[in-house]
Design a protein around this motif. Structure first.
Motif, PDB file in Angstrom:
ATOM      1  N   UNK A  94      37.523 -36.424  30.072  1.00  0.00           N
ATOM      2  CA  UNK A  94      37.653 -34.964  30.060  1.00  0.00           C
ATOM      3  C   UNK A  94      36.389 -34.285  30.564  1.00  0.00           C
ATOM      4  N   UNK A  95      35.242 -34.881  30.342  1.00  0.00           N
ATOM      5  CA  UNK A  95      33.979 -34.274  30.747  1.00  0.00           C
ATOM      6  C   UNK A  95      33.767 -34.290  32.257  1.00  0.00           C
ATOM      7  N   UNK A  96      34.603 -34.993  32.989  1.00  0.00           N
ATOM      8  CA  UNK A  96      34.365 -35.191  34.415  1.00  0.00           C
ATOM      9  C   UNK A  96      34.972 -34.111  35.299  1.00  0.00           C
ATOM     10  N   UNK A 134      42.632 -30.106  31.294  1.00  0.00           N
ATOM     11  CA  UNK A 134      43.170 -29.561  30.047  1.00  0.00           C
ATOM     12  C   UNK A 134      43.894 -30.694  29.324  1.00  0.00           C
ATOM     13  N   UNK A 135      43.968 -30.573  27.995  1.00  0.00           N
ATOM     14  CA  UNK A 135      44.741 -31.502  27.178  1.00  0.00           C
ATOM     15  C   UNK A 135      46.104 -30.901  26.858  1.00  0.00           C
ATOM     16  N   UNK A 136      47.098 -31.767  26.728  1.00  0.00           N
ATOM     17  CA  UNK A 136      48.387 -31.348  26.186  1.00  0.00           C
ATOM     18  C   UNK A 136      48.216 -31.183  24.677  1.00  0.00           C
ATOM     19  N   UNK A 158      45.264 -33.272  32.369  1.00  0.00           N
ATOM     20  CA  UNK A 158      45.552 -32.924  33.755  1.00  0.00           C
ATOM     21  C   UNK A 158      44.991 -31.567  34.111  1.00  0.00           C
ATOM     22  N   UNK A 159      45.352 -31.105  35.286  1.00  0.00           N
ATOM     23  CA  UNK A 159      44.937 -29.798  35.780  1.00  0.00           C
ATOM     24  C   UNK A 159      46.086 -28.816  35.590  1.00  0.00           C
ATOM     25  N   UNK A 160      45.784 -27.524  35.456  1.00  0.00           N
ATOM     26  CA  UNK A 160      46.852 -26.553  35.172  1.00  0.00           C
ATOM     27  C   UNK A 160      47.941 -26.484  36.239  1.00  0.00           C
ATOM     28  N   UNK A 194      33.732 -27.536  25.988  1.00  0.00           N
ATOM     29  CA  UNK A 194      34.574 -27.211  24.832  1.00  0.00           C
ATOM     30  C   UNK A 194      36.010 -27.588  25.163  1.00  0.00           C
ATOM     31  N   UNK A 195      36.735 -28.072  24.184  1.00  0.00           N
ATOM     32  CA  UNK A 195      38.120 -28.475  24.418  1.00  0.00           C
ATOM     33  C   UNK A 195      38.968 -27.316  24.923  1.00  0.00           C
ATOM     34  N   UNK A 196      39.787 -27.595  25.920  1.00  0.00           N
ATOM     35  CA  UNK A 196      40.731 -26.619  26.465  1.00  0.00           C
ATOM     36  C   UNK A 196      42.099 -27.276  26.572  1.00  0.00           C
ATOM     37  N   UNK A 197      43.137 -26.495  26.324  1.00  0.00           N
ATOM     38  CA  UNK A 197      44.511 -27.010  26.290  1.00  0.00           C
ATOM     39  C   UNK A 197      45.398 -26.227  27.237  1.00  0.00           C
ATOM     40  N   UNK A 198      46.503 -26.878  27.632  1.00  0.00           N
ATOM     41  CA  UNK A 198      47.508 -26.192  28.429  1.00  0.00           C
ATOM     42  C   UNK A 198      48.141 -25.090  27.597  1.00  0.00           C
TER      43      UNK A 198
END
Length: 261
Positions: A55-57, A62-64, A177-179, A257-261
């Motif tokens: 995720x840091x890359x 975004x995470x589901x 994945x990406x949005x 920071x964590x981001x989600x779909x």
């Protein structure tokens, strides 16, 4: 059709079991976790069940929400096998199939075991790993199936160790994945696939056993008691802490920071 990069390990089957039964919606290919990550990085898949450290890359990732492979205590399939007391370990052979586990052992060595061994990439052959080095890191099915007692090795479960250090769950992998192209319908379908797969854990264990009832029973216990599925607030807190440790140690390119779909 959504292009999915997944892993074939037993612990991932509850997330992919339902996807394999809907060929009209999902195009699923199976690889080791590190290859799944590379496919997502290069855009060859739309979503990857990738090691959480990946995720840091990318700032785009975004995470589901609500979907992940984790543990709260012993996980059984991510472990350090050592022929010496941990305080005497100076060289660790690494199964590099998952960069999350490779990062986790480095975090634990510094912050929990307080040792600074050298780390050596190695094929996932436990006997060879622990002949060449003081200890070896295995992940996935090779770790689950390893007979450490026959080799005279102590098994240190990294899921249990993380929980002892932090009091939090650990997330090994999650749909990432990406949005672009991932809408609410895809997210809901992946959340439902997890629910369906968790409900089918007995059938998944029997499939894994391939007619061996002892192996199937062991797999059923593993899927019920060791691996935890979901990505709620506590799992997110544990994941954020892990990613922060990794960034602080230079094991990832940036803090996120964590981001989600």
């Amino acid at each position: 059709m959504v292009r999915i990069g997944a892993v074939g390990y037993l612990n991932a089957r509850p997330l992919t079991w339902a996807l394999d039964r809907d060929h009209d919606r999902w195009r699923v290919r199976y690889d080791v976790p590190s290859v799944c990550a590379s496919l997502l990085h290069e855009g060859s898949v739309d979503l990857g069940l990738i090691p959480s450290i990946e995720y840091l890359h990318s700032e785009e990732y975004r995470f589901v929400p609500g979907v992940g492979i984790g543990s709260r205590g012993p996980v059984a399939s991510v472990a350090l096998y050592t022929r010496k007391p941990i305080e005497d370990v100076r060289h660790v052979a690494l199964d590099t199939s998952s960069r999350t586990s490779v990062t986790l052992i480095q975090v634990l060595c510094r912050h929990y075991f307080h040792i600074a061994p050298s780390f050596v990439p190695h094929d996932p052959d436990l006997a060879a790993m622990t002949t060449a080095c003081d200890a070896g890191l295995l992940i996935g099915d090779p770790a689950f199936d390893a007979d450490n007692e026959a080799l005279g090795l102590r098994k240190i479960d990294l899921g249990e160790t993380w929980n002892q250090m932090t009091g939090l769950p650990f997330i090994y992998a999650a749909w990432t994945g990406r949005p672009a192209g991932i809408d609410d319908g895809v997210v809901r379908a992946l959340q439902q696939a997890q629910a369906d797969g968790v409900a089918a854990r007995k059938a998944i264990a029997e499939e894994y056993g391939a007619g061996d009832t002892t192996r199937a029973a062991r797999a059923a216990i593993y899927l019920r008691d060791n691996v935890k599925y979901g990505l709620g607030p506590e799992e997110a807190a544990g994941l954020q802490m892990f990613l922060d440790y990794a960034a602080e140690m230079g094991l990832g390119p940036r803090r996120r920071t964590l981001a989600f779909f």
